[in-house]
Design a protein around this motif. Structure first.
Motif, PDB file in Angstrom:
ATOM      1  N   VAL A 144       0.865  -1.218   0.087  1.00 15.46           N
ATOM      2  CA  VAL A 144      -0.101  -0.023  -0.029  1.00 15.46           C
ATOM      3  C   VAL A 144       0.847   1.108  -0.014  1.00 15.46           C
ATOM      4  O   VAL A 144       0.595   2.162  -0.899  1.00 15.46           O
ATOM      5  CB  VAL A 144      -1.143   0.130   1.180  1.00 15.46           C
ATOM      6  N   ILE A 145       1.874   1.402   1.069  1.00 17.25           N
ATOM      7  CA  ILE A 145       2.634   2.503   0.996  1.00 17.25           C
ATOM      8  C   ILE A 145       3.624   2.919  -0.372  1.00 17.25           C
ATOM      9  O   ILE A 145       3.411   4.136  -0.707  1.00 17.25           O
ATOM     10  CB  ILE A 145       3.586   2.491   2.360  1.00 17.25           C
ATOM     11  N   GLY A 146       4.030   1.660  -0.802  1.00 19.18           N
ATOM     12  CA  GLY A 146       4.592   1.901  -2.139  1.00 19.18           C
ATOM     13  C   GLY A 146       3.717   2.491  -3.352  1.00 19.18           C
ATOM     14  O   GLY A 146       4.228   3.290  -3.989  1.00 19.18           O
ATOM     15  N   TYR A 147       2.580   2.113  -3.150  1.00 16.94           N
ATOM     16  CA  TYR A 147       1.512   2.451  -4.308  1.00 16.94           C
ATOM     17  C   TYR A 147       1.400   3.809  -4.018  1.00 16.94           C
ATOM     18  O   TYR A 147       1.170   4.728  -5.169  1.00 16.94           O
ATOM     19  CB  TYR A 147       0.227   1.720  -4.143  1.00 16.94           C
ATOM     20  N   LEU A 148       1.229   4.378  -2.811  1.00 15.56           N
ATOM     21  CA  LEU A 148       0.821   5.703  -2.611  1.00 15.56           C
ATOM     22  C   LEU A 148       1.979   6.504  -2.876  1.00 15.56           C
ATOM     23  O   LEU A 148       1.693   7.740  -3.297  1.00 15.56           O
ATOM     24  CB  LEU A 148       0.371   5.581  -0.819  1.00 15.56           C
ATOM     25  N   LEU A 149       3.260   6.132  -2.514  1.00 17.99           N
ATOM     26  CA  LEU A 149       4.510   6.744  -2.906  1.00 17.99           C
ATOM     27  C   LEU A 149       4.555   7.253  -4.541  1.00 17.99           C
ATOM     28  O   LEU A 149       4.949   8.067  -4.851  1.00 17.99           O
ATOM     29  CB  LEU A 149       5.627   6.342  -2.353  1.00 17.99           C
ATOM     30  N   LEU A 150       4.213   6.016  -5.083  1.00 21.20           N
ATOM     31  CA  LEU A 150       4.367   6.249  -6.631  1.00 21.20           C
ATOM     32  C   LEU A 150       3.059   7.050  -7.085  1.00 21.20           C
ATOM     33  O   LEU A 150       3.200   7.340  -8.274  1.00 21.20           O
ATOM     34  CB  LEU A 150       4.427   4.886  -7.184  1.00 21.20           C
ATOM     35  N   GLY A 151       2.001   7.289  -6.536  1.00 28.02           N
ATOM     36  CA  GLY A 151       0.819   7.800  -7.057  1.00 28.02           C
ATOM     37  C   GLY A 151       0.014   7.028  -7.832  1.00 28.02           C
ATOM     38  O   GLY A 151      -0.423   7.300  -8.915  1.00 28.02           O
ATOM     39  N   GLY A 152       0.366   5.748  -7.707  1.00 26.78           N
ATOM     40  CA  GLY A 152      -0.301   4.726  -8.605  1.00 26.78           C
ATOM     41  C   GLY A 152       0.191   4.521 -10.082  1.00 26.78           C
ATOM     42  O   GLY A 152      -0.529   4.081 -10.857  1.00 26.78           O
ATOM     43  N   ARG A 153       1.655   4.958 -10.198  1.00 26.76           N
ATOM     44  CA  ARG A 153       2.234   5.049 -11.446  1.00 26.76           C
ATOM     45  C   ARG A 153       3.553   4.455 -11.448  1.00 26.76           C
ATOM     46  O   ARG A 153       4.152   4.559 -10.520  1.00 26.76           O
ATOM     47  CB  ARG A 153       2.123   6.380 -12.169  1.00 26.76           C
ATOM     48  N   CYS A 154       3.942   3.499 -12.466  1.00 27.02           N
ATOM     49  CA  CYS A 154       5.499   3.226 -12.241  1.00 27.02           C
ATOM     50  C   CYS A 154       6.465   4.228 -12.364  1.00 27.02           C
ATOM     51  O   CYS A 154       6.240   5.331 -12.996  1.00 27.02           O
ATOM     52  CB  CYS A 154       5.610   2.503 -13.799  1.00 27.02           C
ATOM     53  N   ALA A 155       7.305   4.333 -11.397  1.00 27.71           N
ATOM     54  CA  ALA A 155       8.599   5.262 -11.354  1.00 27.71           C
ATOM     55  C   ALA A 155       9.118   5.579 -12.747  1.00 27.71           C
ATOM     56  O   ALA A 155       9.655   6.614 -12.918  1.00 27.71           O
ATOM     57  CB  ALA A 155       9.351   4.759 -10.221  1.00 27.71           C
ATOM     58  N   ALA A 156       9.427   4.426 -13.512  1.00 26.04           N
ATOM     59  CA  ALA A 156      10.089   4.701 -14.722  1.00 26.04           C
ATOM     60  C   ALA A 156       9.214   5.078 -15.893  1.00 26.04           C
ATOM     61  O   ALA A 156       9.674   6.106 -16.469  1.00 26.04           O
ATOM     62  CB  ALA A 156      10.826   3.210 -15.042  1.00 26.04           C
ATOM     63  N   CYS A 157       8.104   4.198 -16.404  1.00 29.11           N
ATOM     64  CA  CYS A 157       7.570   4.675 -17.367  1.00 29.11           C
ATOM     65  C   CYS A 157       6.178   5.293 -17.246  1.00 29.11           C
ATOM     66  O   CYS A 157       5.643   5.780 -18.123  1.00 29.11           O
ATOM     67  CB  CYS A 157       7.126   3.374 -18.318  1.00 29.11           C
ATOM     68  N   ARG A 158       5.751   5.612 -16.064  1.00 30.97           N
ATOM     69  CA  ARG A 158       4.494   6.482 -15.602  1.00 30.97           C
ATOM     70  C   ARG A 158       3.365   5.652 -16.060  1.00 30.97           C
ATOM     71  O   ARG A 158       2.277   6.286 -16.000  1.00 30.97           O
ATOM     72  CB  ARG A 158       4.599   7.799 -15.964  1.00 30.97           C
TER      73      ARG A 158
END
Length: 291
Positions: free
Chosen positions: A85-99
């Protein structure tokens, strides 16, 4: 009131944290087990036909390797982005590389696993039987998600779940736990009832109404619940599936010929009977005047 020497709030918090972690692993199971089965089927077909593997791939692929990566760009996921959950929130629901957008399945399964653990512990306590009910809930969650995505109920999960229920019945873990006789009868009845419905529907319509995985899941539920709770589980599953299917057809989102997985509804009925079967049974007897 303390449970197992711990304040309830602390116990439930621990169950939630463990549930989130297990939920992250369940996402791996949900996504990879069907792919692993397909790879094995392709290999077996190639062996039977005496042909080389179609893809010629030799990279290890199981529940451990390869590591987590974006399904769109295949960039490895950093450990802190894998936090439930935390990781999903940190990323804003998007892949860090390709978005690319990350599926909501990931946090949903993690949160569901946490909630199921809390409910099972609240219902059965921090006891060996309560632990079994937590494990059962997590396994059913994975099966429901796999069947919803792929219309498969893997034998590699349903059959161990069946045998685990039969073995657990011999350990007398709780007064409410089914006896070995009740578990065996429940497993036989779960499989037999759905098999009979399947054959009757096939004879009457010439169509296949459900898969054999549903029979095995019903048998596993019968082993864990016992024969007495099985009717409630199957009734709730049938009513839930019929209602959902009727609404989808009426709304035009599904045709009468479209296959709808029954496994999630079996899971719903089985879990409902697990946590509230006694309460529902007593309420029915009271309202019907039989008690």
């Amino acid at each position: 009131m303390a449970v197992a020497g711990l304040p309830p709030a602390l116990l439930y918090a621990a169950a939630a944290v463990i549930g989130l972690i297990v939920g992250s692993f369940l996402n791996v199971v949900i996504l990879r087990v069907p792919a692993m089965l397909e790879m094995r089927w392709r290999q077996e077909a190639a062996d039977i036909l005496d042909r080389p593997e179609a893809d010629g791939g030799h990279e290890r692929f199981d529940l451990v390797a390869p590591g987590s990566r974006c399904p769109h760009c295949e960039t490895p996921i950093k450990p802190w982005h894998n936090l439930p959950v935390i990781g999903y929130l940190l990323l804003g629901g998007r892949c860090a590389a390709c978005r690319a957008r990350i599926s909501l399945q990931y946090p949903a399964i993690e949160i569901a696993a946490a909630l199921l653990a809390i409910i099972a512990i609240a219902r059965f306590g921090a006891t060996p039987w309560g632990g079994c009910m937590v494990g059962l809930s997590w396994t059913l969650l994975a099966l429901a998600a796999i069947d919803f995505r792929t219309q498969l109920l893997p034998d590699s999960i349903t059959l161990p779940l069946l045998w685990a229920g039969l073995v657990a019945s011999t350990l007398h873990l709780a007064p409410a736990a089914p006896t070995p006789v009740a578990a065996i009868l429940g497993a036989a009845a779960g499989y037999g009832v759905l098999w009979t419905v399947f054959q009757g529907f096939r004879i009457a319509t010439g169509k296949i109404g459900m898969g054999y995985g549903d029979f095995k899941l019903a048998a596993a539920l019968g082993a864990w619940l016992g024969w007495a709770q099985l009717p409630l589980a199957l009734l709730a599953a049938s009513l839930g599936g019929a209602l959902a299917g009727g609404l989808l057809i009426a709304s035009g989102r599904m045709s009468r010929d479209t296959a709808m997985p029954f496994g999630p509804w079996l899971v719903f009925g089985g879990w409902l009977a697990m946590v509230a079967g006694d309460t529902i049974g007593r309420a029915y007897l009271t309202l019907s005047g039989l008690r």
